[in-house]
Design an enzyme around this catalytic site. Structure first.
Site, PDB file in Angstrom:
ATOM      1  NE  ARG A 111       0.549  -2.235  -1.602  1.00 36.54           N
ATOM      2  CZ  ARG A 111       0.986  -2.647  -2.773  1.00 36.54           C
ATOM      3  NH1 ARG A 111       1.312  -1.752  -3.703  1.00 36.54           N
ATOM      4  NH2 ARG A 111       1.102  -3.934  -3.046  1.00 36.54           N
ATOM      5  CG  ASP A 171       6.613  -5.227  -2.715  1.00 34.48           C
ATOM      6  OD1 ASP A 171       5.732  -4.708  -3.394  1.00 34.48           O
ATOM      7  OD2 ASP A 171       6.647  -5.159  -1.468  1.00 34.48           O
ATOM      8  NE  ARG A 174       3.046  -9.937  -4.011  1.00 36.07           N
ATOM      9  CZ  ARG A 174       2.335  -9.004  -3.405  1.00 36.07           C
ATOM     10  NH1 ARG A 174       2.727  -7.721  -3.465  1.00 36.07           N
ATOM     11  NH2 ARG A 174       1.238  -9.315  -2.734  1.00 36.07           N
ATOM     12  CG  HIS A 198       4.564  -2.260  -0.008  1.00 35.59           C
ATOM     13  ND1 HIS A 198       4.798  -3.380  -0.766  1.00 35.59           N
ATOM     14  CD2 HIS A 198       3.370  -2.457   0.596  1.00 35.59           C
ATOM     15  CE1 HIS A 198       3.792  -4.228  -0.615  1.00 35.59           C
ATOM     16  NE2 HIS A 198       2.905  -3.673   0.199  1.00 35.59           N
TER      17      HIS A 198
END
Length: 337
Positions: A111, A171, A174, A198
Site C-alpha cells: 500500500r 481489517d 477480517r 492499515h
C-alpha cells in the site's frame, strides 16, 4: 376579534401538506467510479444509507454508465436518486464525501508504494471538493489510507473531526471473521479490533477482545481446549495482514468487503449513530502518540470522528502501536508532510 380560525388553532384544518418536509435530504458523494467506488455506491444504496448518491469521476463515459446501471436497479432497493458526472459540482451539498480515487494497487505491491501518486491526486481534487461541500464529513478510503488521510488534513485545512480515513474497519471485520470461524460462533458475537496502520504494521488488540462477553484469551473450545493459543493468534494475524494481497493476486482488486465497511461508516455518520469504529484519525496524546493518523477505536457520528477510546492495551500491544506510529511518521517525512 381574532381573524384566526379556531379550527386552525386546534389543528382541524391543517395547511396543505408539503411533501418536501418529509423528504430525506441525506446526500452521499463517492469520488472515483472504479471497483471500490462503484461497489461502495451499490452497497450504500442497498442498505438505504442515503437519499441521494452522487458518483464523480474524470472518466465521463464510465461514471455515467455506472450511475445508469445503478439507477436501473432502484426498483429493488430503498428509494434513492443516483447521479453521476465528470463535473465535480455533482458533489455539491453532500453530507458525506467518500474519496476512493487513487493509484491502483498491483499484485505484489504494498500500500505504501501507492503513496506518492495518490497524494498527488488528492492534492488536485480535494480543494475543489471542500469548496462544493464545505460542511461534509470526508472519509478517505484510498490507500495508503493513513498517510493519505494525514496529507488530506494538511491539504484541506479541515478540522481533524471532519476528515478521517476508513482505517482498519475492514481489517477488524477480517479479524472477527477468522476468530468466528476458529471458535465456531457467529461473527456478530465477536468483538475485536485491529489498530495501527492499515497495512503491514497493524496489530490485533487481543487483550480487549471478547466473544459474547467472555474475554477472548479465556475462550475454550469443546472439552475446555484452548483454540486461541499464541500460535493460533499469530496465524490469524498473518492472515488478516496478507488477505488483501491474496485477493488482489486472485482478482485484481478488493471491492466487496471494503465497500460494505465503507457503507457502515457512512451510516454511522448520516444516522448519527455514535458507533465505535476503528477509523484512521489524527491522534493527539493517545497513549503518548501524537501528530500521526492511525486507527484506534473511536466514536463516529454526524460530526465525524469524536472521542478516541483508550482501550486497555498490553505492553506488547502498546509497543506495537508505537512502532506502527513511528513507521507512519517516517513515511510522512519521506513525502515532506
Amino acid at each position: 376579534m381574532s381573524e384566526t380560525n379556531d379550527s386552525d388553532e386546534l389543528g382541524l384544518n391543517p395547511p396543505p401538506h408539503d411533501p418536501r418536509v418529509d423528504r430525506r435530504t441525506t446526500k452521499l458523494a463517492v469520488v472515483g467510479a472504479g471497483a471500490v467506488g462503484s461497489t461502495m455506491a451499490y452497497a450504500a444504496l442497498m442498505r438505504g444509507a442515503a437519499r441521494t448518491v452522487a458518483l464523480y469521476d474524470i472518466n465521463a463515459a464510465k461514471v455515467e454508465a455506472e450511475a445508469l446501471d445503478l439507477g436501473h436497479g432502484i426498483q429493488f432497493m430503498p428509494m434513492a436518486e443516483v447521479i453521476g458526472s465528470d463535473d465535480i459540482a455533482v458533489c455539491a451539498g453532500a453530507d458525506v464525501v467518500v474519496v476512493t480515487a487513487g493509484a491502483k494497487q498491483k499484485p505484489g505491491q504494498s500500500r505504501i508504494d501507492l503513496a506518492e501518486a495518490t497524494i498527488s491526486l488528492v492534492g488536485k481534487i480535494l480543494p475543489s471538493l471542500v469548496e462544493v461541500a464545505p460542511d461534509a464529513v470526508f472519509v478517505m478510503v484510498t490507500n495508503p489510507v493513513d498517510i493519505v488521510t494525514y496529507a488530506a488534513l494538511k491539504i484541506s485545512g479541515l478540522p481533524p473531526h471532519q476528515l478521517f480515513g476508513s482505517g482498519t474497519v475492514l481489517d477488524s471485520s477480517r479479524l472477527r471473521y477468522l476468530v468466528a470461524q476458529r471458535c465456531g460462533v457467529a461473527v456478530q458475537n465477536v468483538h475485536a479490533y485491529i489498530a495501527g496502520e492499515h497495512g503491514d504494521s497493524e496489530l490485533p488488540l487481543w487483550s480487549s477482545a471478547s466473544i459474547g462477553g467472555v474475554p477472548l484469551l479465556d475462550w475454550r473450545g469443546p472439552g475446555g481446549a484452548s483454540v486461541l493459543d499464541e500460535a493460533a493468534r499469530d496465524e490469524i494475524t498473518h492472515e488478516v495482514i496478507d488477505s488483501a494481497y491474496r485477493i488482489i493476486a486472485g482478482k485484481g482488486a478488493t471491492n466487496y468487503a471494503v465497500a460494505l465497511a465503507g457503507s457502515r461508516i457512512i451510516e454511522a455518520v448520516l444516522h448519527d449513530e455514535k458507533r465505535v469504529l476503528p477509523v484512521s484519525s489524527l491522534l493527539e496524546d493517545y497513549y503518548g502518540i501524537s501528530d500521526v493518523c492511525l486507527s484506534v477505536p473511536a466514536i463516529v457520528g454526524r460530526n465525524g470522528v469524536g472521542e478516541r477510546l483508550e482501550v486497555p492495551l498490553s505492553a506488547r500491544e502498546l509497543g506495537g502501536l508505537m512502532r506502527s506510529a513511528e513507521t507512519m511518521r517516517t513515511i510522512s517525512r519521506r513525502f515532506g508532510l
